[in-house]
Motif scaffolding. Structure first.
Motif, short mmCIF file in Angstrom:
data_model
loop_
_atom_site.label_atom_id
_atom_site.label_comp_id
_atom_site.label_asym_id
_atom_site.label_seq_id
_atom_site.Cartn_x
_atom_site.Cartn_y
_atom_site.Cartn_z
N ASN A 283 0.77 2.80 -8.09
CA ASN A 283 2.38 2.38 -7.95
C ASN A 283 3.47 1.25 -7.25
N ASP A 284 2.88 1.17 -5.70
CA ASP A 284 3.36 0.90 -4.64
C ASP A 284 2.43 -0.74 -4.31
N GLY A 285 0.95 -0.65 -4.75
CA GLY A 285 0.29 -2.17 -4.63
C GLY A 285 -0.23 -1.68 -3.12
N ILE A 286 0.08 -0.10 -2.53
CA ILE A 286 -0.58 -0.65 -0.30
C ILE A 286 -1.07 0.25 -1.15
N HIS A 287 -1.18 1.91 -2.01
CA HIS A 287 -2.37 3.47 -2.41
C HIS A 287 -2.86 3.34 -3.85
N PHE A 288 -3.69 2.58 -3.54
CA PHE A 288 -4.64 3.11 -5.32
C PHE A 288 -5.13 3.76 -4.99
#
Length: 361
Positions: A283-288
């Motif tokens: 959702n944020d591009g940081i936590h996949f």
């Protein structure tokens, strides 16, 4: 009165046909259980006599032609050529499915065995530009790739470079003079400090709200992230990896998918299926933290007799063949074509080639 009944019958028939069509479409979509199910095999993308073909990154120009930027090197073996002799070649085709014709060399490095340790420029040279990925940012084309500064310390000396051009035909100008965009972190507290494989296999995403997310592979084959306000950097690395894999993955490709950040990687050791691919989403591009199957083994897309293939890279006793280095061509921000490398020539050819698949959607 008869005319009125007839018109009503026609209307009902049309409604029935439309309902059946929508039902068939819905049923077809339900059969696509994962991102991997949408792909259908087209065939060879690039094959070049005398060369090993690897990562193949696509882009469409303003005239509708497809350009491919391809890692290649002389010979028919992957090792050690990708570390020493790789170059980034440029091919053009009228269609995303080819055929593709060689045009020029976009980026070429020095060849180490042609140099000597007495050469005063030795440590300043870059070697083996490899694993390209191409993007258009505004009116500029951005070509990212990896290099190293010699086989002796490889792969820990891998780093990421960027060259830009106003035209897909070049000339390509390295940023920061030498092209260097990202090197391994020097912070002892970071996850990839003194990484045994450096930073490699970049993929770039322009953030929907501005700035740039540069994803890369590093220590223990996990994906990392560096962020910048401007394309040319400077890029600031996150102190932690963005994927939660406990087994090796490779070759992430970043894109927006269904309003989420997505990374398409290989699945080398069976997080979902050994030899397939993984679509990671965030959702944020940081936590996949969520994933599904990204692509299947080659055998699941096209009939293969494993007795007839030629394995140029990887184990020779597998019951399947696998794709590497996925790169996606989008139309209207939707994935339409998938370009992949493979250590296995499924047609028994003398060297690796790259392949192309098309979305059924």
């Amino acid at each position: 009165m008869k005319i009125t009944v007839l018109n009503l019958n026609k209307t009902n028939i049309l409604k029935t046909i439309l309902l059946l069509l929508l039902t068939n479409i819905s049923n077809a979509q339900l059969k696509l259980k994962s991102f991997a199910d949408q792909w259908e095999f087209i065939g060879i993308a690039v094959e070049e006599p005398g060369y090993t073909i690897w990562g193949t990154s696509p882009i469409i120009d303003e005239d509708g032609k497809t350009h491919l930027f391809v890692a290649r090197w002389p010979g028919n073996t992957v090792e050690p050529g990708w570390r020493t002799h790789s170059e980034i070649a440029h091919y053009i085709g009228d269609s995303p499915e080819g055929p593709f014709k060689f045009v020029d060399i976009a980026v070429k490095g020095e060849i180490e065995d042609e140099l000597t340790s007495t050469n005063s420029q030795f440590n300043k040279n870059i070697f083996a530009p490899h694993n390209p990925t191409i993007k258009k940012i505004g009116d500029v084309y951005a070509l990212l790739y990896i290099v190293n500064n010699g086989i002796k310390e490889h792969p820990s000396n891998q780093y990421i470079c960027l060259s830009t051009s106003k035209s897909l035909n070049g000339p390509w100008k390295p940023v920061n003079t030498d092209g260097a965009l990202l090197r391994p972190s020097k912070n002892e507290d970071y996850w990839n400090y003194n990484a045994s494989n450096g930073v490699n296999n970049p993929t770039l995403l322009q953030h929907p709200k501005g700035g740039f997310f540069l994803y890369y592979k590093s220590e223990k084959a996990r994906m990392g992230l560096a962020v910048a306000e401007h394309l040319e950097g400077p890029y600031v690395q996150m102190p932690f990896p963005v994927t939660v894999n406990d087994r090796n993955i490779e070759d992430g490709y970043a894109f927006m998918f269904n309003n989420k950040f997505a990374l398409l990687t290989t699945d080398n050791h069976g997080i979902i299926e050994e030899g397939g691919g993984i679509l990671w989403t965030s959702n944020d591009g940081i936590h996949f933290d969520t994933n599904e199957k990204g692509f299947h083994r080659i055998n699941d897309y096209t009939p293969i007799n494993m007795k007839d293939v030629k394995v140029h890279y990887g184990p020779k006793n597998k019951s399947y063949a696998k794709f590497e280095r996925p790169q996606i061509l989008t139309f209207n921000n939707k994935p339409k074509y998938l370009y992949v490398a493979s250590g296995t020539n499924i047609y028994g050819g003398d060297a690796p080639v790259s392949y192309v698949l098309k979305s059924k959607n």
